[in-house]
Design a protein around this motif. Structure first.
Motif, PDB file in Angstrom:
ATOM      1  N   CYS A 413      -9.155  -1.283  11.107  1.00 31.95           N
ATOM      2  CA  CYS A 413      -8.264  -2.163  11.089  1.00 31.95           C
ATOM      3  C   CYS A 413      -7.710  -1.375  12.789  1.00 31.95           C
ATOM      4  CB  CYS A 413      -7.263  -2.351  10.490  1.00 31.95           C
ATOM      5  SG  CYS A 413      -6.109  -0.972  10.334  1.00 31.95           S
ATOM      6  N   PRO A 414      -6.710  -3.131  12.743  1.00 30.06           N
ATOM      7  CA  PRO A 414      -5.710  -2.311  14.559  1.00 30.06           C
ATOM      8  C   PRO A 414      -4.506  -1.422  14.379  1.00 30.06           C
ATOM      9  CG  PRO A 414      -5.561  -4.423  13.844  1.00 30.06           C
ATOM     10  CD  PRO A 414      -6.077  -4.334  12.957  1.00 30.06           C
ATOM     11  N   GLY A 415      -4.185  -1.019  13.235  1.00 33.81           N
ATOM     12  CA  GLY A 415      -3.533   0.157  12.382  1.00 33.81           C
ATOM     13  C   GLY A 415      -1.804   0.058  13.899  1.00 33.81           C
ATOM     14  N   CYS A 419      -0.105  -3.309  14.657  1.00 30.86           N
ATOM     15  CA  CYS A 419      -0.033  -3.457  13.752  1.00 30.86           C
ATOM     16  C   CYS A 419       1.521  -3.587  13.037  1.00 30.86           C
ATOM     17  CB  CYS A 419      -0.912  -3.524  12.212  1.00 30.86           C
ATOM     18  SG  CYS A 419      -0.411  -4.752  10.927  1.00 30.86           S
ATOM     19  N   LEU A 421       2.952  -3.798  10.382  1.00 33.15           N
ATOM     20  CA  LEU A 421       2.554  -3.503   9.277  1.00 33.15           C
ATOM     21  C   LEU A 421       2.482  -2.425   8.830  1.00 33.15           C
ATOM     22  CD1 LEU A 421       1.312  -6.614   6.977  1.00 33.15           C
ATOM     23  CD2 LEU A 421       4.089  -5.854   7.643  1.00 33.15           C
ATOM     24  N   ALA A 422       1.508  -1.058   9.667  1.00 29.98           N
ATOM     25  CA  ALA A 422       0.952  -0.510   9.829  1.00 29.98           C
ATOM     26  C   ALA A 422       1.590   1.007   9.477  1.00 29.98           C
ATOM     27  CB  ALA A 422      -0.012  -0.199  11.289  1.00 29.98           C
ATOM     28  N   SER A 454      -8.204   1.754   7.101  1.00 28.62           N
ATOM     29  CA  SER A 454      -6.990   1.371   7.444  1.00 28.62           C
ATOM     30  C   SER A 454      -5.632   1.800   7.739  1.00 28.62           C
ATOM     31  CB  SER A 454      -6.627   1.077   6.179  1.00 28.62           C
ATOM     32  OG  SER A 454      -8.060   0.125   5.378  1.00 28.62           O
ATOM     33  N   GLY A 455      -4.675   1.175   8.808  1.00 29.12           N
ATOM     34  CA  GLY A 455      -3.742   2.293   8.698  1.00 29.12           C
ATOM     35  C   GLY A 455      -2.202   1.825   8.048  1.00 29.12           C
ATOM     36  N   CYS A 456      -2.710   1.244   6.976  1.00 28.68           N
ATOM     37  CA  CYS A 456      -1.557   1.622   5.934  1.00 28.68           C
ATOM     38  C   CYS A 456      -2.241   0.345   4.424  1.00 28.68           C
ATOM     39  CB  CYS A 456      -0.863   0.071   6.370  1.00 28.68           C
ATOM     40  SG  CYS A 456      -1.117  -1.846   6.307  1.00 28.68           S
ATOM     41  N   ASN A 458      -2.709  -2.002   3.352  1.00 29.11           N
ATOM     42  CA  ASN A 458      -2.959  -3.431   2.921  1.00 29.11           C
ATOM     43  C   ASN A 458      -4.799  -3.443   3.224  1.00 29.11           C
ATOM     44  OD1 ASN A 458      -0.907  -4.743   2.397  1.00 29.11           O
ATOM     45  ND2 ASN A 458      -0.187  -5.129   5.023  1.00 29.11           N
ATOM     46  N   ALA A 459      -5.277  -2.268   2.898  1.00 28.74           N
ATOM     47  CA  ALA A 459      -6.458  -2.010   3.338  1.00 28.74           C
ATOM     48  C   ALA A 459      -7.332  -3.089   4.328  1.00 28.74           C
ATOM     49  CB  ALA A 459      -7.078  -1.986   2.064  1.00 28.74           C
ATOM     50  N   CYS A 460      -6.681  -3.595   5.305  1.00 30.54           N
ATOM     51  CA  CYS A 460      -8.171  -4.933   5.947  1.00 30.54           C
ATOM     52  C   CYS A 460      -9.326  -3.894   6.831  1.00 30.54           C
ATOM     53  CB  CYS A 460      -7.298  -4.608   7.272  1.00 30.54           C
ATOM     54  SG  CYS A 460      -5.078  -6.333   6.913  1.00 30.54           S
TER      55      CYS A 460
END
Ligand code: HEM
Ligand code: SF4
Lengths: 556, 99
Positions: A413-415, A419, A421-422, A454-456, A458-460
């Motif tokens: 993910c962008p992390g 992002c 939210l990361a 994923s960078g948090c 949220n597991a994108c």
């Protein structure tokens, strides 16, 4: 391919006109950010760490060459010359300016694309198997159904303010490449005893902070009942879904808290209630849509040249070994183009690469392209005799990496590079893992292995369903990475289990290296994949590899 | 016991470009965090956040971020805020490319 009707075109134009006026009012200061935010999110516009981000839907991952060319044009004119393809078959632009977004949306509308419902608590872009319409193992092309669902869900008045976002995935093949069990609704095409096509309906899957594998709510749903049944599910969710707590609002929690039986009973009774309203209009529409997805006029030609090129060129052979998938037409192949050259950002393609892909699709690929949830680009219909020429063109554009399904084919993910939210970065971790395994020259020996980052929570980046999952966290103000093992996103969906304490930013790549090289000593033979070895031995030997010091302590 | 107040800056995203900006003593927005007003008093920090939030036609999403004094001016204490002063790590884009 599906083309907009006059209605579709007028609808998108009207929405764009509305949004242009909203942007003008925001810039003039007459709308506050609180007022504007829900409006921009309805149009896929986010505000991230360093800039706005526009998320554009690529419905069921399908593009033609003119659309791909336009995505390249937008990247050059309004962004920094690239775009990021995501796990949900969208493309994200990372650097648009607010005042230019209405122009971008118009440029998209010119090629029948939009950013509607790529955000917010609505039914999002319906995703589908990226090999749809081409795969040899497919029962039928799932995209007509995906398009029907898109038309039904776009601006559906009842479902604009759901308790939370709602994601639907469809596959027409028993081998699930669309991660249907990790979606709010997953639709898997199956045949009944009479040989009729229908869907296994899966509900309540999802990743995020509470990962859950979806459950089968209906074994076999006739295609004719699809829309009414899906509407019944969404309306039951709309009623029961929790609006008091954002973290309990997804349908996976609704199903979990109420129990599958209760939900099923409510859905079935709602279904009976609304079914008479579906008097066949939807089936008429579906028939029209199916027409638009008729297979291309496949050609016949000799494949001798292809076989000869394979024998003559080891690099080409290696690429054909990893990047091709069986097509339903014998003379054809499905090409997965890796946009993950070692060290590159997973999912990013430059405008030049997009144009090359568009040209190849035009010249050799029946004008079709797909975006996969694994963040690669697919040429679904390629005659084998054209493969040497395609390979040569891809090489020139740095697009010929032979790593599909291997260690370096990482979802990230962008992390925290983009992002808001990361809790940690994910892109540089992916880049470093890929670079390291390229140096070691072992990824072909290691074989199929899915790493997802994923960078948090949220597991994108789908880390829960990675054979090796990596989750970036913020532990007391420093980046820390947790490893999960044994996840699987196929028809046997499994959520990976946590291996143990996390690793610091500079420890995570060595830990992954240890883990993967350690697996080579655990497997019975080169045919046993990482996941199979994990299933045979369980997590313990892998944990021992990851935490050698701790293991020594226990032994002492 | 309430946690002791740590120094802060007011930060937000610029309305048009969306990039990180910081609030200065003379009520302007700067793209250089070192030029920001360092807020060492909690009540004053809350007030400055309110004042910054009123400037809706300039920015979006203002908040108080931890910062520490240095000889050059306020500097970030958390890596997220450090990234906001620079840009992404995968390309030379954002603020790191502008200086
Ligand atoms: C950068 C802006 C993004 C934001 C603000 C964002 C936000 C979120 C949030 C809050 C969740 C958790 C939802 C929940 O558990 O209820 C989530 C899940 C997810 N997102 Fe993102 N995301 C972003 C980017 C992406 C990207 C780039 C992708 C694709 C690569 C993506 C794909 C997904 C997927 C697959 C899930 C998990 C499936 C699910 O349970 O919905 N997101 N996202
Ligand atoms: S997983 Fe977290 S860090 Fe990654 S894109 Fe999603 S919200 Fe952002």
């Amino acid at each position: 391919m599906y083309s907009y009707t006059d209605f579709d075109a007028a609808f998108v134009a009207e929405r764009n006109r509305q949004f242009r006026a909203q942007v003008e009012r925001r810039i003039a200061g007459s709308l506050t950010e609180d007022e504007f935010k829900p409006l921009r999110l309805m149009n896929g516009l986010y505000l991230q760490l360093h800039a706005y981000m526009l998320r554009v839907a690529i419905p069921y991952g399908t593009l033609n060459s003119a659309q791909m060319d336009q995505l390249a044009f937008i990247a050059d004119k309004f962004d920094k010359g690239y775009g990021h393809f995501t796990t949900r078959q969208n493309i994200q632009y990372n650097w648009p300016k607010l005042n230019e977004v209405p122009d971008i949306l118009e440029a998209l509308a010119d090629v029948e694309m939009h950013a509607l419902q790529t955000s917010g608590n609505t039914i999002r872009n319906v995703t589908a198997d990226h090999f749809a319409g081409a795969a040899s193992d497919e029962i039928a092309d799932p995209r007509p159904v995906a398009e029907l669902l898109r038309q039904w869900s776009t601006d559906h008045p009842e479902f604009q303010f759901l308790p939370r976002k709602f994601k639907i995935a469809v596959t027409g093949s028993p081998n699930d490449r669309a991660v249907t069990r990790a979606h709010d609704i997953g639709l898997r095409m199956v045949q009944n005893d009479a040989g009729e096509n229908g869907f296994e309906v899966i509900v309540g899957g999802g990743l995020g902070r509470t990962p859950m594998v979806g459950k089968v709510i209906r074994d076999f749903l006739p295609v004719t009942d699809l829309l009414a049944y899906v509407e019944a599910i969404v309306s039951v969710y709309n009623l029961l879904g929790r609006r008091d707590n954002k973290y309990k609002a997804r349908i996976k929690i609704t199903v979990h808290e109420n129990g599958l039986e209760t939900i099923r009973d409510m859905v079935e009774s709602r279904f009976e209630q609304i079914k008479p309203g579906f008097t066949g209009f939807d089936q008429g529409l579906l028939a029209q849509i199916e027409h638009a997805f008729a297979p291309p006029a496949f050609k016949t030609a000799s494949t001798d040249g292809y076989e000869a090129a394979r024998m003559a060129n080891p690099a080409f052979r290696s690429w054909t070994d990893t990047n091709l998938t069986a097509h339903k037409n014998d003379g054809y192949a499905i090409v997965s183009v890796s946009i993950k050259k070692h060290g590159q950002t997973p999912g990013d393609a430059t405008s030049e690469q997009m144009r090359v892909l568009a040209r190849i699709a035009r010249d050799y690929g029946h004008d079709e392209l797909r975006i996969s949830h694994e963040q690669n680009v697919i040429l679904p219909h390629v005659h084998k005799s054209d493969l040497p020429a395609i390979y040569a063109a891809l090489r020139e554009a740095d697009l010929a990496t032979a790593n599909i399904g291997l260690v370096s084919d990482i979802i990230a993910c962008p992390g925290m590079d983009y992002c808001a939210l990361a809790t940690a970065r994910s892109i540089p971790v992916a880049q470093q893992i890929a670079t390291r395994f390229d140096e070691l020259k072992v990824e072909h020996d290691v074989g199929p292995l899915k790493i997802k980052i994923s960078g948090c929570i949220n597991a994108c980046g789908h880390h829960h369903v990675g054979h090796i999952g990596i989750l970036g966290l913020d532990r007391a103000g420093v980046e820390n990475y947790q490893i999960t093992l044994g996840g699987d996103g196929t028809e046997d969906t499994h959520i990976g289990e946590r291996a143990g304490p996390g690793f610091a930013y500079d420890e995570i790549v060595p830990a992954i290296e240890r883990l993967v090289l350690g697996y080579l000593n655990l497997r019975t033979d080169p045919e046993e994949t990482f996941l199979q070895t994990f299933h045979r031995l369980g997590a313990d030997p892998f944990k021992a590899i990851l935490y050698p010091a701790k293991e020594a302590q226990n032994a002492a | 016991m309430p946690r002791a107040f740590t120094p802060k800056v007011v930060t937000a995203n610029a309305l048009l470009e969306g990039d990180a900006v910081w609030f200065t003593e003379d009520n302007t927005w700067t793209r250089d965090m070192a030029q920001a007003e360092l807020l060492t008093d909690e009540a004053h920090a809350d007030l400055r956040l309110l004042e910054a939030s009123a400037r809706q036609d300039e920015i979006a999403g203002p908040y108080l971020a931890d910062a520490k004094p240095t000889n050059d001016g306020p500097a970030p204490t958390h890596f997220r805020e450090t990234f906001r002063t620079r840009g992404p790590s995968n390309y030379n884009h954002g603020k790191q490319a502008e200086v």
